[in-house]
Scaffold this motif. Sequence first.
Motif, short mmCIF file in Angstrom:
data_model
loop_
_atom_site.label_atom_id
_atom_site.label_comp_id
_atom_site.label_asym_id
_atom_site.label_seq_id
_atom_site.Cartn_x
_atom_site.Cartn_y
_atom_site.Cartn_z
N SER A 197 -13.71 86.32 3.82
CA SER A 197 -14.56 84.91 3.65
C SER A 197 -15.67 85.14 2.64
CB SER A 197 -15.19 84.53 5.08
OG SER A 197 -16.15 85.37 5.61
N LEU B 36 -19.67 77.15 5.12
CA LEU B 36 -18.74 77.72 4.15
C LEU B 36 -17.49 76.86 3.98
CD1 LEU B 36 -18.00 79.97 2.07
CD2 LEU B 36 -16.64 81.35 3.85
N ILE C 8 -16.21 83.40 -1.29
CA ILE C 8 -17.39 82.70 -1.72
C ILE C 8 -17.71 83.20 -3.24
CG2 ILE C 8 -19.99 82.93 -1.89
CD1 ILE C 8 -19.80 83.24 1.37
N TYR D 198 -22.27 80.01 10.01
CA TYR D 198 -21.59 80.48 8.68
C TYR D 198 -20.23 79.81 8.20
CZ TYR D 198 -19.40 84.00 5.28
OH TYR D 198 -18.74 84.35 4.43
#
Length: 517
Positions: A473, A52, A477, A48
């Motif tokens: 995090s 990302l 997004i 992830y």
Amino acid sequence: MKKRVSNVFWITLAIVLAAVIYAIAAPTSFQEATANMQSFISSTFGWYYLILVTIMVIFCIALALTPIGQIRLGKPDERPEYSTGTWFAMLFSAGMGIGLVFWGAAEPMLHFASNPPLAEAGSDQALKDSMQYTFFHWGLHAWAIYAVVALALAYFKFRKGEPGLVSATLIPLFGDRMRGGWGTVVDVLAVFATVVGVATTLGFGAIQINGGLAYLTGIEISFTWQLIIIAIVTVLFMISAWTGISKGIRYLSNTNMVLAVLLMVVMLVIGPTMLILNLFTNSLGAYAQNILEMSFRIAPLDAGNRDWINAWTIFYWAWWISWSPFVGIFIARVSRGRTIREFMAGVLVLPSLVSFFWFAVFGSSAINVQQQGNVDLTGLLTEEVLFAVFNEYQLGIILSVIAILLISTFFITSADSATFVLGMQTTYGSLTPPNTVKLTWGLAQSAVAVILLSADGLQALQNALIVAAFPFSFIMILMMISTYKALNEERKELGLMLKPNKMKSKEKQSKSTNEEK
């Protein structure tokens, strides 16, 4: 602008105090809890983090290259508040600072001689990989994380007139809900991540100042000395914070750049100059050639390589994410009046190139010392490596003194900038937060640094980073989606076309032909 403290201040301060009390009352339990959470996040969500952060790089480059890049972070007639040199010095000092000095010699040397990413330790391939992966960890990916947060905050604050809060950047997605309870949750996550991220870096700084003094004077490397160092520097950065951003931080940032350039140039001259220049050139090409492969490397079938990725790449991505609210807000504050294209060039490209050359200078010098065999750098503590390298070259004592001064000024600048950002985030986005609020956060982040150092030193610092970065995090997004939505709508309003309008082009051509007739 309101200057009274918000609910975010009291809620986050309570969480920080609870964590500090827990760490003091049950240090073993605290250490085990953070270690277990760090291990779970790294092993379960490594993929992830890689995806990302790579998306963030693509996002930043795309905005710079499209017509959106023409939009100014401020009103259409506004121009930059600071000169380009001062602007770059401030964002660079806040964005990297202590980390560059701490890892400048140690990381490439460790990747070469002790803990290589792929090849056999000490081999020619390990030498090439050492610099390539160091560039990867400190290059475009790191600065893209900062740029995402900084761009969103600068755009919504200076272009749209919203409060300088992380929650305000999500208004295009969630509307007025971001002005209430949900907005408070977002801002608390941002402030908590900032406190832990900055405290961790202060811990790194205290460790390395202790290491340098130990190498120069023979004092022991111990928690007691690190506590004394943090106490002294806390007083200094609070004095700087009291003077405000246009005086304290500005002057310290310029001092940082002078000391950093001086240290780097002297090392380039007295060190293995041709090795430095050749390795820099070769590594820059290898980085550009292999950036995609490195960006998605997760090593699913090799436990050893996967452990390396967790310990280095995932740790770094978490470190940059945990620092992104602080650095992003600070960069946004000093970037008013610049276009998005100019902003990305200054925040994404230039700092990466300077970081690359920094690591080429100090990393190559450390590798050269290791290859000579006079001293085994792998047997030293990380914080001692830089000073051990200086000891093998001319002017070693002078370089060590300059390095300690540089770490100290970076230490003060980072903490000073953080107190401003934390004050801003907990006083409804005020650009001039009260000194009492800034000083409260200064004491809080120093206390967290002390607790983490007492728990397990370097490892506890790394564990705390990864744990604090994970929830934020997801906010990042949403920030990318929200920022793009708002920018794209404005692009359409301003008539900035992604591709030429064929109908209008035909009309212009027809009009031109008729005029000629």
